[in-house]
Design a protein around this motif. Sequence first.
Motif, PDB file in Angstrom:
ATOM      1  N   SER C  75       0.845  -1.198   0.000  1.00 58.59           N
ATOM      2  CA  SER C  75       0.000   0.000   0.000  1.00 58.59           C
ATOM      3  C   SER C  75       0.876   1.243   0.000  1.00 58.59           C
ATOM      4  N   VAL C  76       2.030   1.158   0.660  1.00 62.32           N
ATOM      5  CA  VAL C  76       2.946   2.301   0.677  1.00 62.32           C
ATOM      6  C   VAL C  76       3.788   2.347  -0.589  1.00 62.32           C
ATOM      7  N   ASN C  77       4.501   1.257  -0.902  1.00 61.97           N
ATOM      8  CA  ASN C  77       5.498   1.304  -1.967  1.00 61.97           C
ATOM      9  C   ASN C  77       4.951   1.123  -3.366  1.00 61.97           C
ATOM     10  N   TYR C  78       3.775   0.559  -3.498  1.00 60.11           N
ATOM     11  CA  TYR C  78       3.178   0.496  -4.828  1.00 60.11           C
ATOM     12  C   TYR C  78       2.094   1.560  -4.982  1.00 60.11           C
ATOM     13  N   THR C  79       1.041   1.449  -4.176  1.00 60.33           N
ATOM     14  CA  THR C  79      -0.093   2.361  -4.327  1.00 60.33           C
ATOM     15  C   THR C  79       0.297   3.820  -4.114  1.00 60.33           C
ATOM     16  N   ILE C  80       0.797   4.119  -2.897  1.00 58.51           N
ATOM     17  CA  ILE C  80       1.077   5.524  -2.591  1.00 58.51           C
ATOM     18  C   ILE C  80       2.252   6.053  -3.403  1.00 58.51           C
ATOM     19  N   MET C  81       3.343   5.306  -3.441  1.00 59.34           N
ATOM     20  CA  MET C  81       4.560   5.814  -4.069  1.00 59.34           C
ATOM     21  C   MET C  81       4.491   5.862  -5.579  1.00 59.34           C
ATOM     22  N   GLN C  82       3.696   4.998  -6.203  1.00 54.39           N
ATOM     23  CA  GLN C  82       3.772   4.916  -7.663  1.00 54.39           C
ATOM     24  C   GLN C  82       2.427   5.069  -8.364  1.00 54.39           C
ATOM     25  N   GLU C  83       1.328   4.954  -7.645  1.00 56.78           N
ATOM     26  CA  GLU C  83       0.032   5.067  -8.305  1.00 56.78           C
ATOM     27  C   GLU C  83      -0.681   6.375  -7.980  1.00 56.78           C
ATOM     28  N   VAL C  84      -0.707   6.709  -6.700  1.00 61.71           N
ATOM     29  CA  VAL C  84      -1.446   7.904  -6.285  1.00 61.71           C
ATOM     30  C   VAL C  84      -0.737   9.152  -6.806  1.00 61.71           C
ATOM     31  N   GLU C  85      -1.497  10.068  -7.414  1.00 60.51           N
ATOM     32  CA  GLU C  85      -0.896  11.310  -7.898  1.00 60.51           C
ATOM     33  C   GLU C  85      -0.265  12.059  -6.731  1.00 60.51           C
ATOM     34  N   TYR C  86       0.993  12.376  -6.846  1.00 57.29           N
ATOM     35  CA  TYR C  86       1.758  13.068  -5.795  1.00 57.29           C
ATOM     36  C   TYR C  86       1.886  12.252  -4.515  1.00 57.29           C
ATOM     37  N   GLY C  87       1.477  10.969  -4.574  1.00 55.26           N
ATOM     38  CA  GLY C  87       1.609  10.127  -3.387  1.00 55.26           C
ATOM     39  C   GLY C  87       3.047  10.061  -2.933  1.00 55.26           C
ATOM     40  N   TRP C  88       3.973   9.933  -3.885  1.00 56.54           N
ATOM     41  CA  TRP C  88       5.408   9.884  -3.561  1.00 56.54           C
ATOM     42  C   TRP C  88       5.807  11.165  -2.830  1.00 56.54           C
ATOM     43  N   LEU C  89       5.261  12.294  -3.232  1.00 54.92           N
ATOM     44  CA  LEU C  89       5.609  13.572  -2.618  1.00 54.92           C
ATOM     45  C   LEU C  89       5.179  13.607  -1.159  1.00 54.92           C
ATOM     46  N   TRP C  90       3.960  13.163  -0.866  1.00 58.01           N
ATOM     47  CA  TRP C  90       3.480  13.172   0.519  1.00 58.01           C
ATOM     48  C   TRP C  90       4.316  12.223   1.360  1.00 58.01           C
ATOM     49  N   ARG C  91       4.655  11.065   0.805  1.00 56.33           N
ATOM     50  CA  ARG C  91       5.422  10.113   1.597  1.00 56.33           C
ATOM     51  C   ARG C  91       6.827  10.645   1.877  1.00 56.33           C
ATOM     52  N   HIS C  92       7.466  11.180   0.852  1.00 59.07           N
ATOM     53  CA  HIS C  92       8.805  11.743   1.044  1.00 59.07           C
ATOM     54  C   HIS C  92       8.765  12.908   2.028  1.00 59.07           C
ATOM     55  N   MET C  93       7.747  13.765   1.872  1.00 59.49           N
ATOM     56  CA  MET C  93       7.643  14.916   2.786  1.00 59.49           C
ATOM     57  C   MET C  93       7.411  14.442   4.218  1.00 59.49           C
ATOM     58  N   HIS C  94       6.586  13.420   4.387  1.00 61.48           N
ATOM     59  CA  HIS C  94       6.265  12.912   5.711  1.00 61.48           C
ATOM     60  C   HIS C  94       7.512  12.357   6.375  1.00 61.48           C
ATOM     61  N   GLY C  95       8.285  11.560   5.649  1.00 61.42           N
ATOM     62  CA  GLY C  95       9.497  10.965   6.209  1.00 61.42           C
ATOM     63  C   GLY C  95      10.562  12.005   6.504  1.00 61.42           C
ATOM     64  N   VAL C  96      10.794  12.915   5.559  1.00 58.35           N
ATOM     65  CA  VAL C  96      11.831  13.932   5.768  1.00 58.35           C
ATOM     66  C   VAL C  96      11.409  14.924   6.848  1.00 58.35           C
TER      67      VAL C  96
END
Lengths: 328, 168, 416
Positions: C75-96
């Motif tokens: 759900s994190v590495n496929y859906t959020i990071m690669q499918e959801v529009e800007y999902g990668w951005l939210w995840r990167h922002m959240h972690g950093v």
Amino acid sequence: MREIKILAIVVFFTAVTYWGVEPYAHSQMHPHVAPADFSFKEIEPLHVNGNVDNGKALVEANCITCHSIKKLGFEAPLSAEDSAASYGVVPPDLSHAGVIYDKNYLAGFLKDPVGATKLSHKFGDAKPYAMPSFSFLSEQEIADIVAYFGTIVSTKVSNKVVFEEACGRCHSMKYDALKAQTPSSFMKSYLGAEAPDLSMMIRSKKAEYLNTFINEPLKMVEGIAMPRVGLTEVSQNQVISYMQSVGDRKKAERESLGLKLIGFMAIFTLIAYLWKVKIWKEVEYSASFSPFLLLNSYYFFRQKNSLILRLFCSFFYLKFSLKLQINC
Amino acid sequence: METCQKRRDFIGMALTGVTVVGGACALGAMKKSWDPLPSVQSAGFVTVDISTIEEGEARSFAWRGKPIFVLRKSTDTPKNEKRDVVIGEKVFTLVIGLCTHLGCIPSYDAKKKSFICACHGGVFDASGVNTFGPPPRPLDIPPFKIAGETLVLGEEGEEYKKLIAKKA
Amino acid sequence: MAEIRKSEGFIDWLDQRLAVKAFMRVMMTEYWIPKNINFLWAMGVVLVVLFGVLLVTGLLLLMYYKPDINLAFDSVNYTIMQEVEYGWLWRHMHGVAASATFLIIYIHLFTGIYYGSYKKGREMIWITGMVLFIAFSAEAFSGYMLPWGQMSYWAAQVITNLFSGIPLIGDDVVIWIRGDYVVADATLTRFFMLHVVLLPLMIIVVIAVHFYSLRFPHVNNQDSVEFDFDAESKKFLEGDKKASKVVPFWPVFLSKDFFVVGFFMTIFFALVCYQFDFAMDPINFEPANSMKTPAHIYPEWYFLWNYEVLRGFFFDIGGMAAMDIGLIAFVIANIVFMILPFLDRNPMNTAPAHKRPVFKYWFWLLVCDMIVLTVYGKLPPTGVNAWVGFVAAVIFLGLFIALPFITKHEAKGDAQ
């Protein structure tokens, strides 16, 4: 000036901590290894030119009993399940074998499969390797086979096909809906370990590591069950590009949006600075080159702030944030 | 007014007492919601076949989510009366494969006849006794019961009880 | 009952019912901050912005995250990071942002220690701040488990294991926390609950108390001197803004904060898009495998100094097991910052560190020691590294034992 000094101290301690925890620590945990060797030095190279026609006959007589060559219409004689049950692993399709594998490696592999794949710690007399040795063939015949393989396909191989042929018989690529050709239950008994799914491997190991690893797995992980497969440098780069396209599809978007985000924040910072200066002008004394310099300089030394200094600082910060933009 | 105040105080204290008791019961119930589910508690029994393990081989099985190491000792491996699991002629080391320091999984080095933990360099001998590094105690022995050439992990058999008694 | 009159506009209408004008005066335009401050005073607002980033990106991630051990990683590495529009951005922002929060907390914390902002009426600000540090630590720890990568699993396994050190009931406590014998699905879902609801609510409440506790003692200044806020604010309100030693929170103090926030966010986005490995460890991009420990396990950088104190004691001393000594040192290390106001036996002297003869050495030694602990907490604890870690851990404890004596001596000096 004091604030610049304070900033310098904060940046210094942060940088030291970052250096220690990231580049330094990682260099200690992953000591430097020799770079990838695509010449496969220790394998005896071919010294004769191969005859393609003779090679065709040899391949049809020896290889297609186990291997499929789909581009020539030769399907695998056994189903994946049956192959796995009989040999331990599904034999790879050979359509592009002449192109993606190094020719000298192929020759060495045919003569001594266990040696070429560096799996002598897994296979030997006690546990025979699925691929038999063809050392009974002459040097010329081996060269003929290798030469023939090189002629099977003339079009460029796509990244995904290189992956499927070189890696896909053991590894799955879940995020691209690719199942490993060998059912995972057989992998454990064949190699002693399951071959992991590779969907996110590009991000967990990164391209630099994978480049050395795929070329010779044993160099990076002691006692590993993964064979050396003998990919050429071009083909190996294709495999890594494919892994990149599956595991880090958004990389290009990330790198382009990054510039825009940094640029926006830099502009915001500049304008915020200008607004701050305007507001603080009302509450602070400032030095100026006017007849009241003496009086003002008293307050200047009390407040340690000046228009010149502010201009210098804003230039410095603007330059700093622009620098980030350019370097990226 | 005095008696009214005393009664008010008494009823006030009674109310506080009832509230405290209710609160304690509520907290107790909430504590129990955190306990492992019945399916987890009962799934703690696994039968493993150790008849095919060769001399000097260490095999790993899963029990309650943890790795269990079964090492069949060869003739030159030192014995340990207090920890060995003997089935007929075969002598086994049976331990939970989690380093007793901070819980990493050590790996067996057949040449050194030791379990070595990569996390902080802890070393256990072929019987699972800690010989070097930070681990504070030997590898734990899981409850087991011998059934022919198989082991039932999770059940406390006779042999397990004897081993525990020997350690103490 | 307020006397309701015909309102002269919307603001007046609200003011009659909610006293918004008085609220704005108290919270913003007449909340007085000393003028004699530097950009370090902006760290609090930076933290509020970062918390806002974490909250908003967290809500977006929450839309697609699945708290189940079979579904979480994908759900994190496929859906959020690669499918959801800007999902990668939210995840990167959240972690950093999580990592950056700790950097700013440490700067904020050391600023407080340097300028003596934990004493003379400001003890509650300090204590609520340390409670926030612990709450954020728990929040970060629970959050890290959620992607269910190798690091998520093994960090959870090792840290929950620590509780087995509690005498008598330790082993049962570990099982109770996990909801299973090992870190499992039950563990993931309860830490999800903590991370998404309980801890954020707690943090918001404690932030409110932290802000409230600032009001009576007032914000400190660079010279740590007390002055008459009433007199200075009167000067400002009468028009002599330049002579006054205070400025209002809005717009003056915040205008500088916006600039500092902008500067910080410029760097932040550079990290989010180009240099994020320090916050999003590559090892966590491998799905969790309970049967295989990674060759190197380490916590996130902001826990490393704590981790090193824990494992710094690697040999038995005087019959006490190394592990137990380490555990006790670890517990002390976490409590000791909390009681700092009371360890300082010179509570009335609030001079900044550079004006305190011995304290300034204590301060910089503490900073350097914590950096050494941080770096060595990441390195493999073999050979010389183990000894450096041991010495650094002992120095850390020693510094806090020495503090009462140093400050007592200083107090005597002040009294003369």
